[in-house]
Design a protein around this motif. Structure first.
Motif, mmCIF file in Angstrom:
data_model
loop_
_atom_site.group_PDB
_atom_site.id
_atom_site.type_symbol
_atom_site.label_atom_id
_atom_site.label_comp_id
_atom_site.label_asym_id
_atom_site.label_seq_id
_atom_site.Cartn_x
_atom_site.Cartn_y
_atom_site.Cartn_z
ATOM 1 N N LEU A 145 0.895 -1.160 0.016
ATOM 2 C CA LEU A 145 -0.071 -0.008 -0.104
ATOM 3 C C LEU A 145 1.077 1.440 0.007
ATOM 4 O O LEU A 145 0.765 2.244 -0.677
ATOM 5 N N LEU A 146 2.084 1.201 0.793
ATOM 6 C CA LEU A 146 2.955 2.505 0.837
ATOM 7 C C LEU A 146 3.479 2.684 -0.703
ATOM 8 O O LEU A 146 3.546 3.623 -1.120
ATOM 9 N N ASP A 147 3.897 1.481 -1.108
ATOM 10 C CA ASP A 147 4.647 1.716 -2.513
ATOM 11 C C ASP A 147 3.682 2.236 -3.552
ATOM 12 O O ASP A 147 4.016 2.892 -4.379
ATOM 13 N N GLU A 148 2.360 1.640 -3.533
ATOM 14 C CA GLU A 148 1.288 2.107 -4.557
ATOM 15 C C GLU A 148 1.082 3.673 -4.298
ATOM 16 O O GLU A 148 0.943 4.546 -5.333
ATOM 17 N N ALA A 149 1.207 4.074 -3.085
ATOM 18 C CA ALA A 149 0.808 5.516 -2.836
ATOM 19 C C ALA A 149 1.940 6.444 -3.327
ATOM 20 O O ALA A 149 1.815 7.476 -3.943
ATOM 21 N N ALA A 150 3.270 5.857 -3.222
ATOM 22 C CA ALA A 150 4.409 6.455 -3.519
ATOM 23 C C ALA A 150 4.467 6.518 -5.224
ATOM 24 O O ALA A 150 5.006 7.536 -5.690
ATOM 25 N N ARG A 151 4.298 5.568 -5.701
ATOM 26 C CA ARG A 151 4.264 5.502 -7.123
ATOM 27 C C ARG A 151 2.974 6.422 -7.840
ATOM 28 O O ARG A 151 3.460 7.088 -8.803
ATOM 29 N N ALA A 152 1.921 6.573 -7.108
ATOM 30 C CA ALA A 152 0.976 7.369 -7.728
ATOM 31 C C ALA A 152 1.388 8.975 -7.440
ATOM 32 O O ALA A 152 1.216 9.650 -8.528
ATOM 33 N N ALA A 153 2.031 9.232 -6.246
ATOM 34 C CA ALA A 153 2.590 10.600 -6.102
ATOM 35 C C ALA A 153 3.492 10.991 -7.313
ATOM 36 O O ALA A 153 3.667 11.853 -7.663
ATOM 37 N N ALA A 154 4.533 10.012 -7.598
ATOM 38 C CA ALA A 154 5.528 10.477 -8.454
ATOM 39 C C ALA A 154 4.924 10.721 -9.750
ATOM 40 O O ALA A 154 5.852 11.473 -10.554
ATOM 41 N N ASP A 155 3.960 10.096 -10.394
ATOM 42 C CA ASP A 155 3.148 10.353 -11.475
ATOM 43 C C ASP A 155 2.341 11.574 -11.570
ATOM 44 O O ASP A 155 1.848 11.695 -12.719
ATOM 45 N N ALA A 156 1.984 12.438 -10.458
ATOM 46 C CA ALA A 156 1.181 13.231 -10.415
ATOM 47 C C ALA A 156 1.997 14.413 -10.267
ATOM 48 O O ALA A 156 2.952 14.603 -9.945
ATOM 49 N N ASP A 157 1.035 15.545 -10.580
ATOM 50 C CA ASP A 157 1.741 17.020 -10.553
ATOM 51 C C ASP A 157 1.846 17.615 -9.001
ATOM 52 O O ASP A 157 2.423 18.360 -8.751
ATOM 53 N N VAL A 158 0.553 16.884 -8.314
ATOM 54 C CA VAL A 158 0.734 17.187 -7.045
ATOM 55 C C VAL A 158 0.022 16.127 -6.129
ATOM 56 O O VAL A 158 -0.938 15.470 -6.605
ATOM 57 N N ALA A 159 0.382 16.087 -4.915
ATOM 58 C CA ALA A 159 0.052 14.837 -3.805
ATOM 59 C C ALA A 159 -0.665 15.491 -2.870
ATOM 60 O O ALA A 159 -0.249 16.272 -2.314
ATOM 61 N N VAL A 160 -1.683 14.897 -2.438
ATOM 62 C CA VAL A 160 -2.627 15.246 -1.374
ATOM 63 C C VAL A 160 -2.550 14.153 -0.334
ATOM 64 O O VAL A 160 -3.369 13.097 -0.843
ATOM 65 N N VAL A 161 -1.969 14.331 0.858
ATOM 66 C CA VAL A 161 -2.168 13.151 1.671
ATOM 67 C C VAL A 161 -3.087 13.621 2.874
ATOM 68 O O VAL A 161 -2.850 14.513 3.407
ATOM 69 N N VAL A 162 -4.181 12.540 3.043
ATOM 70 C CA VAL A 162 -4.905 12.889 4.269
ATOM 71 C C VAL A 162 -4.746 11.888 5.545
ATOM 72 O O VAL A 162 -4.698 10.694 5.147
ATOM 73 N N VAL A 163 -4.222 12.512 6.585
ATOM 74 C CA VAL A 163 -3.965 11.702 7.779
ATOM 75 C C VAL A 163 -4.753 12.479 8.927
ATOM 76 O O VAL A 163 -5.301 13.379 8.781
ATOM 77 N N GLY A 164 -4.750 11.407 9.920
ATOM 78 C CA GLY A 164 -5.661 11.970 11.333
ATOM 79 C C GLY A 164 -5.874 10.976 12.193
ATOM 80 O O GLY A 164 -5.234 9.714 12.246
ATOM 81 N N THR A 165 -6.519 11.419 13.164
ATOM 82 C CA THR A 165 -6.736 10.424 14.403
ATOM 83 C C THR A 165 -8.109 9.565 13.833
ATOM 84 O O THR A 165 -8.625 9.744 12.969
ATOM 85 N N THR A 166 -8.221 8.549 14.882
ATOM 86 C CA THR A 166 -9.321 7.695 14.584
ATOM 87 C C THR A 166 -10.319 7.695 15.837
ATOM 88 O O THR A 166 -9.634 8.336 16.973
ATOM 89 N N GLU A 167 -11.646 6.889 15.910
ATOM 90 C CA GLU A 167 -12.232 7.011 16.831
ATOM 91 C C GLU A 167 -11.740 6.223 18.105
ATOM 92 O O GLU A 167 -11.991 6.466 19.405
ATOM 93 N N GLU A 168 -10.740 5.268 17.936
ATOM 94 C CA GLU A 168 -10.044 4.671 18.936
ATOM 95 C C GLU A 168 -8.957 5.334 19.808
ATOM 96 O O GLU A 168 -8.406 4.959 20.728
ATOM 97 N N VAL A 169 -8.615 6.617 19.096
ATOM 98 C CA VAL A 169 -7.527 7.276 19.606
ATOM 99 C C VAL A 169 -8.295 8.611 20.304
ATOM 100 O O VAL A 169 -7.717 9.144 21.357
ATOM 101 N N GLU A 170 -9.200 9.342 19.619
ATOM 102 C CA GLU A 170 -9.531 10.674 20.165
ATOM 103 C C GLU A 170 -11.039 10.610 20.209
ATOM 104 O O GLU A 170 -11.902 10.543 19.481
ATOM 105 N N SER A 171 -11.567 10.573 21.633
ATOM 106 C CA SER A 171 -12.890 10.352 21.813
ATOM 107 C C SER A 171 -13.147 10.649 23.264
ATOM 108 O O SER A 171 -12.164 10.764 24.123
ATOM 109 N N GLU A 172 -14.400 11.058 23.664
ATOM 110 C CA GLU A 172 -14.852 11.180 25.182
ATOM 111 C C GLU A 172 -14.675 9.857 25.587
ATOM 112 O O GLU A 172 -14.593 8.745 25.229
ATOM 113 N N GLY A 173 -14.376 9.810 27.005
ATOM 114 C CA GLY A 173 -14.177 8.323 27.806
ATOM 115 C C GLY A 173 -13.055 8.073 28.130
ATOM 116 O O GLY A 173 -12.741 7.201 28.870
ATOM 117 N N PHE A 174 -11.957 8.504 27.461
ATOM 118 C CA PHE A 174 -10.502 8.129 27.775
ATOM 119 C C PHE A 174 -9.661 9.263 27.099
ATOM 120 O O PHE A 174 -9.996 9.879 26.087
#
Length: 786
Positions: free
Chosen positions: A526-555
């Motif tokens: 999956l990482l290799d695929e993303a890097a190849r796609a980015a190399a072939d593009a004019d611009v790369a947009v990477v969306v990263v963030g937290t998940t419900e298991e990480v950032e939530s009420e209760g803990f």
């Protein structure tokens, strides 16, 4: 005699006490004899869920409170409040359980996303207008959680040990300002402060809130926070919620009759409930305020675009005026985290993902997508396009249909009332049915996420039948359930009927999901695929963030690092394409070890239902990113002035005193408080002090119209080791066309120069006044001696 006094005089003791406790999970009882209708409360703060499970009646989902604060726009906060008041009225809700105005003491705080800022002034300015906006629509608010509920670890029992000065100058300050602006309600927190649990805190509730500040509204307990009869009744609490576990009722009547709780104390509480009822139109003849008719989608989109913080923009990569080929990667690009976990969650009518938003905005451009890295520990809920005909059916023991509704995603979740017309004593099972048409051959994963007794079948084959439980805090069971996965070999294009049935245990608490994950490559592939796609593009947009298991009420969070291999994804894509934009989809700060490797960083918080549309607007320059940081983002965890949220022997000492957030920073952060770039440039031309105001003139020196948030900080001269080096005194927005100037006036009230020392005391001497773009970028300086 006023209507309220007349209504009070008509009530006997038992009825008075009855009015002070929930009749169920979300409502107070009606008393038709005095014209009192049942008062209905509902969770917020980004939408209005209502009292029951109503996926067929969704709520607008605005961006997270951190996003609203990042706009630094009180007027926009008022618009958000009006919209939510409008939604509450539509759903028959009288009181919105919001806003949360606790402070960002530590970025590990689990509800950091639900609070506004590390700064009490910014928190107050946004919170005031949010509250007034909701109340403009004749809907009450409960400003929460009073007080020092700044983290989630052991939240029901933790004793916060805080000095009087820090308590007054920081943690009480937003509550004080919002109460003085006219809030109708306050919610008492679970935690203790200096040895006394907040629902019994006579000093803070009766002494400060009702006495010193003159609060004439009602204080409601956080749900199940009241645990005693006499102590909570005497300590200032007015309403106990919910009905389950209520310590008042007959016990409180008996305490009054025994003389341990004076009846005049009960009368004061009832007056406050009746006053609230009168304010929201639930007492006497119904009244309807002049309601707004706001476009919810438009407001959600505007708040999102105005909240996005452009933290880095090397070489002015953004806006993308000629995007060309765009390679999008990251699991959150298709499964956007648009809202935080816990009581803040609502059912939105739809969600525009980042990928959908960019694809729609660039119809003639090749937009490719690859997962790259998936941070989700649990399989995501089944949803379109591979899933269709998702339906939930509630049935009786004999299989009779009680209620049926279509769903956007395969999640059934409610806390409170059942759908209209469903008898909880009849409800036996909830059946979730859907059709899966696989897009790929291979081994798919179906999953059960929830708690209870389940049966899962696919293509008439039973995959699982039995219990799914976790041994844990009951609140965590509801907020973060167990997952079981089941591999299924499927053929692309061949539809499969899937059924997930739960045997209902507690009708008022239901939460389960049918999950689905299609076959994918290995993490390396999956990482290799993303890097190849980015190399072939004019611009790369990477969306990263937290998940419900990480950032939530209760803990609370355990780390500020992005979950999974998202950091590696960013570095691999940036190495393949120097024109890389990283979109950070998190409600609170995360570490970015790759920050210096990428061209642009855009912080989007939890951006609400219009996430992708707003993202496309900002990336393509349709709108300027208007956000400024409401809290400091660190480069290294070790630089944070406050981090741990772990109590020791039941206590959490606030030993840092007033040195919280930017007030306590000594190292250089990655991005300072108030930071945010736009699409134009500004010159600060003059600063003067006139009649106690800072008057600042700025000029737009760029090529586009823009908005600049002019921030004013003050600092004592010489510096005082007992006070921060500088603190926010005020702010105002300037808008101007290219070449034009704008003038803003920012008041410097007496409190700016005061500390708490057995009362508010002005510290004499000279102060430096700085007109700044952010905390660390002052442009002009003046001096004042208050």
């Amino acid at each position: 005699m006023s209507d309220i006094e007349a209504a009070l005089a008509a009530l006997d003791l038992e009825t008075k006490v009855k009015l002070l406790s929930g009749k169920d999970f979300w409502t107070l009882p009606a008393v038709p004899e005095i014209g009192l209708r049942s008062l209905v409360m509902s969770d917020g703060p980004i939408g209005v869920r209502g009292i029951g499970w109503t996926p067929d009646d969704p709520s607008i989902a605005l961006p997270s409170p951190t996003a609203l604060a990042a706009t630094w726009d009180p007027d926009l906060a008022r618009t958000a409040g009006r919209l939510l008041g409008q939604e509450a009225r539509r759903k028959g809700v009288h009181v919105l359980l919001a806003p949360t105005v606790n402070l960002h003491r530590s970025p590990l705080g689990g509800r950091h996303f639900e609070c506004y800022s590390e700064d009490p002034l910014l928190t107050a300015r946004i919170g005031i207008q949010y509250v007034l906006g909701v109340q403009d629509q004749g809907v009450g608010t409960t400003v929460k959680h009073f007080v020092c509920n700044d983290s989630e670890t052991d939240r029901f029992t933790v004793d916060v040990r805080v000095g009087e000065r820090a308590l007054r100058e920081l943690y009480l300050a937003p509550f004080e300002a919002i109460v003085e602006a006219g809030a109708w309600g306050v919610m008492a927190a679970y935690n203790s402060v200096n040895g006394t649990t907040m629902t019994e805190h006579d000093t803070l509730q009766n002494g400060v809130l009702k006495g010193e500040w003159g609060f004439d509204g009602f204080i409601v307990s956080d749900w199940t926070a009241a645990r005693t009869t006499e102590a909570s009744a005497s300590g200032g609490l007015d309403v106990v919620m919910p009905a389950f576990g209520d310590p008042w009722g007959y016990e409180l009547v008996a305490a009054v009759r025994a003389g341990t709780v004076p009846e005049e104390v009960i009368d004061d509480k009832v007056r406050r409930v009746l006053r609230l009822a009168a304010r929201v139109g639930a007492l006497g003849s119904p009244t309807e305020p002049a309601l707004s008719s706001l476009d919810g989608a438009a407001v959600a989109r505007e708040i999102a675009t105005r909240s996005f913080v452009l933290a880095r923009n090397e070489g002015d990569l953004l806006p993308l005026e000629n995007a060309g080929r765009v390679a999008v990667s990251g699991a959150l690009a298709v499964d956007a985290r648009v809202q935080g976990g816990g009581s803040a969650q609502v059912y939105p009518p739809y969600v525009v993902s980042p990928l959908d938003g960019l694809t729609a905005a660039l119809p003639g451009t090749a937009v490719s997508y690859s997962i790259g890295a998936d941070p989700r520990r649990r399989v995501p809920a089944a949803t379109a396009p591979q899933w269709s005909d998702i339906v939930a059916t509630l049935r009786s023991e004999d299989g009779r249909e009680l209620y049926r509704t279509p769903l956007h995603t395969a999640t059934v979740r409610w806390m409170g009332d059942l759908p209209p017309g469903v008898d909880p004593y009849e409800l036996a099972t909830i059946e979730l049915t859907a059709r899966l048409t696989p897009a790929a051959d291979g081994m798919h994963q179906l999953a059960i996420v929830g708690f209870g007794e389940f049966t899962l079948s696919a293509a008439d084959t039973v995959l699982f039948e039995g219990p799914v439980f976790r041994e844990d805090d009951p609140a965590l069971v509801f907020l973060s359930s167990e997952e079981r996965r089941f591999p299924v070999e499927l053929t692309a294009g061949a539809p499969v009927e899937v059924t997930l049935t739960q045997r209902v245990g507690m009708p008022g608490f239901v939460s389960f999901t049918l999950g689905h994950a299609p076959p994918t490559g290995t993490p390396e592939e999956l990482l290799d695929e993303a890097a190849r796609a980015a190399a072939d593009a004019d611009v790369a947009v990477v969306v990263v963030g937290t998940t419900e298991e990480v950032e939530s009420e209760g803990f609370d969070r355990q780390t500020l690092a992005l979950p999974g291999r998202q950091d590696e994804l960013v570095s691999r894509v940036a190495a393949a394409n120097p024109r890389t934009v990283v979109v950070v989809n998190a409600g609170s700060p995360v570490l970015m070890p790759w920050a210096d490797e990428v061209a642009a960083i855009l912080l989007t918080w939890f951006p609400g239902q219009e996430a992708g549309a707003a993202l496309a607007d900002v990336l393509l320059g349709v709108a300027e990113p208007g956000g400024r940081l409401p809290t400091t983002w660190p480069r290294h965890v070790s630089d944070l002035p406050v981090l741990s949220t772990e109590p020791v022997d039941g206590a959490l000492p606030y030993d840092e005193g007033v040195f919280v957030g930017y007030r306590g920073w000594r190292a250089e952060p990655l991005f300072p408080f108030g930071h945010g770039l736009g699409y134009t440039t500004w010159a600060y031309e003059s600063l003067s002090i006139e009649d106690g105001d800072a008057v600042v003139v700025v000029r737009n020196t760029g090529k586009r119209p823009g908005r600049e948030v002019v921030q004013v900080y003050v600092a004592p001269e010489p510096l005082d080791p007992n006070r921060p080096d500088r603190w926010l005194a005020g702010f105002a927005a300037a808008t101007a066309a290219p070449g034009d100037t704008a003038t803003v006036r920012i008041p410097l009230p007496a409190r700016t120069f005061q500390i708490w020392q057995d009362g508010w005391q002005t510290v004499p001497g000279e102060y430096r006044v700085e007109a700044s773009h952010s905390l660390t970028t002052p442009h002009l300086t003046a001096r004042i001696s208050p």
